[in-house]
Write a protein that holds these residues in place. Structure first.
Motif, PDB file in Angstrom:
ATOM      1  N   ASP A 229      12.813  -7.771   2.495  1.00 17.12           N
ATOM      2  CA  ASP A 229      13.258  -9.091   2.030  1.00 17.12           C
ATOM      3  C   ASP A 229      12.142  -9.876   1.350  1.00 17.12           C
ATOM      4  O   ASP A 229      12.290 -11.065   1.059  1.00 17.12           O
ATOM      5  N   THR A 230      11.023  -9.209   1.075  1.00 18.59           N
ATOM      6  CA  THR A 230       9.932  -9.798   0.308  1.00 18.59           C
ATOM      7  C   THR A 230       9.508  -8.808  -0.771  1.00 18.59           C
ATOM      8  O   THR A 230       9.810  -7.610  -0.696  1.00 18.59           O
ATOM      9  N   ASP A 231       8.784  -9.330  -1.783  1.00 16.73           N
ATOM     10  CA  ASP A 231       8.287  -8.447  -2.842  1.00 16.73           C
ATOM     11  C   ASP A 231       7.412  -7.345  -2.268  1.00 16.73           C
ATOM     12  O   ASP A 231       7.535  -6.174  -2.649  1.00 16.73           O
ATOM     13  N   ALA A 232       6.513  -7.738  -1.356  1.00 20.00           N
ATOM     14  CA  ALA A 232       5.592  -6.757  -0.780  1.00 20.00           C
ATOM     15  C   ALA A 232       6.338  -5.675  -0.014  1.00 20.00           C
ATOM     16  O   ALA A 232       5.993  -4.489  -0.102  1.00 20.00           O
ATOM     17  N   GLY A 233       7.358  -6.067   0.740  1.00 20.98           N
ATOM     18  CA  GLY A 233       8.131  -5.095   1.507  1.00 20.98           C
ATOM     19  C   GLY A 233       8.886  -4.128   0.619  1.00 20.98           C
ATOM     20  O   GLY A 233       8.933  -2.921   0.884  1.00 20.98           O
ATOM     21  N   VAL A 234       9.477  -4.654  -0.447  1.00 21.07           N
ATOM     22  CA  VAL A 234      10.202  -3.797  -1.392  1.00 21.07           C
ATOM     23  C   VAL A 234       9.259  -2.774  -2.007  1.00 21.07           C
ATOM     24  O   VAL A 234       9.567  -1.569  -2.076  1.00 21.07           O
ATOM     25  N   ILE A 235       8.100  -3.241  -2.446  1.00 21.80           N
ATOM     26  CA  ILE A 235       7.124  -2.340  -3.069  1.00 21.80           C
ATOM     27  C   ILE A 235       6.646  -1.285  -2.076  1.00 21.80           C
ATOM     28  O   ILE A 235       6.537  -0.088  -2.404  1.00 21.80           O
ATOM     29  N   GLU A 236       6.368  -1.717  -0.837  1.00 20.49           N
ATOM     30  CA  GLU A 236       5.874  -0.778   0.178  1.00 20.49           C
ATOM     31  C   GLU A 236       6.895   0.305   0.482  1.00 20.49           C
ATOM     32  O   GLU A 236       6.564   1.497   0.519  1.00 20.49           O
TER      33      GLU A 236
END
Length: 257
Positions: A229-236
């Motif tokens: 639910d965050t940009d960082a989480g999506v990328i990871e």
């Protein structure tokens, strides 16, 4: 049901991508067609997990880019018609979802349901079928691989769900088991084996119809929504899954199956 200015019922990304993997995202959007209004629910409910799979489309798009893989995304909310349900089951047109009543789905007639199927469900699955056929021709004799990207809520009906990700399958777990083994190398991850759901012909449509019936390698990924639910989480997560996809493709090599 769609006016000329409204988006189509599906989107295809990277249609000529050369990967064996064909990605699909059944619950990619919370958009409602103007013909159904608001369905009687609030905007807050619509953008919650009952209206779509939070984060799933963003992960799928990054995977498509990194793998050079075709991706088919649904264009409208699962509350209009659930593109991952057989159309004869009640959950295809949910009258309630996650404890929320959906007034616009109460007492739908057979004709109203069929109109939604014809407008949204059928074109989306025809797009998946065409994409798989085209990819099979491009890759022959090697067969394409179907990967469905979903997400699930961290908590349901008061019960916390411990899995960071789950691999779902029905009678054929060949691809899911490869994913499971590689995800389980990370001791910080809790990985579900057919959890938090499992695939069946009454609760699912995409995997049974496009995967099991065709005999191609397939699985559905369910990622917990508070991980993407965050940009960082999506990328990871896209990087983690994409890396595993590349490992599996290397292992399979030119194996036609």
């Amino acid at each position: 049901m769609l006016l000329s200015h409204e988006p189509p019922p599906f989107e295809i990304v990277c249609p000529e991508g050369g990967s064996r993997i064909v990605l699909v995202c059944d619950h990619a959007s919370h958009r409602l067609p103007e013909a159904v209004g608001t369905l009687g629910i609030s905007q807050a409910d619509l953008v919650s997990h009952i209206g779509w799979d939070i984060g799933a489309a963003r992960v799928a798009r990054l995977l498509s880019e990194s793998l050079n893989a075709p991706l088919v995304l649904s264009g409208y909310s699962r509350l209009v018609v659930d593109c991952n349900r057989p159309t004869h089951v009640p959950s295809a047109f949910p009258e309630t979802s996650g404890g929320v009543t959906v007034p616009g789905n109460q007492a739908l007639t057979v004709e109203q349901k069929q109109l939604r199927v014809n407008t949204f469900h059928t074109p989306y699955h025809q797009a998946i079928e065409r994409t798989l056929v085209e990819q099979a021709k491009r890759l022959a004799p090697v067969k394409p691989i179907l990967l469905a990207v979903h997400s699930f809520t961290p908590e349901l009906l008061g019960q916390k769900r411990p899995w960071n990700i789950g691999l779902l399958y029905g009678s054929d777990g060949r691809l899911a088991h490869r994913f499971l083994a590689k995800l389980q190398r990370d001791p910080l991850l809790t990985v579900g084996d057919n959890l938090p759901y499992h695939v069946s012909e009454t609760t699912d449509y995409t995997i049974p119809v496009h995967g099991i019936q065709k005999g191609i390698l397939h699985t559905a990924l369910e990622i917990r929504q508070n991980g993407i639910d965050t940009d960082a989480g999506v990328i990871e997560w896209a990087a983690r899954i994409g890396g595993i996809c590349k490992e599996i493709l290397n292992e399979l090599g030119k194996n036609a199956d």
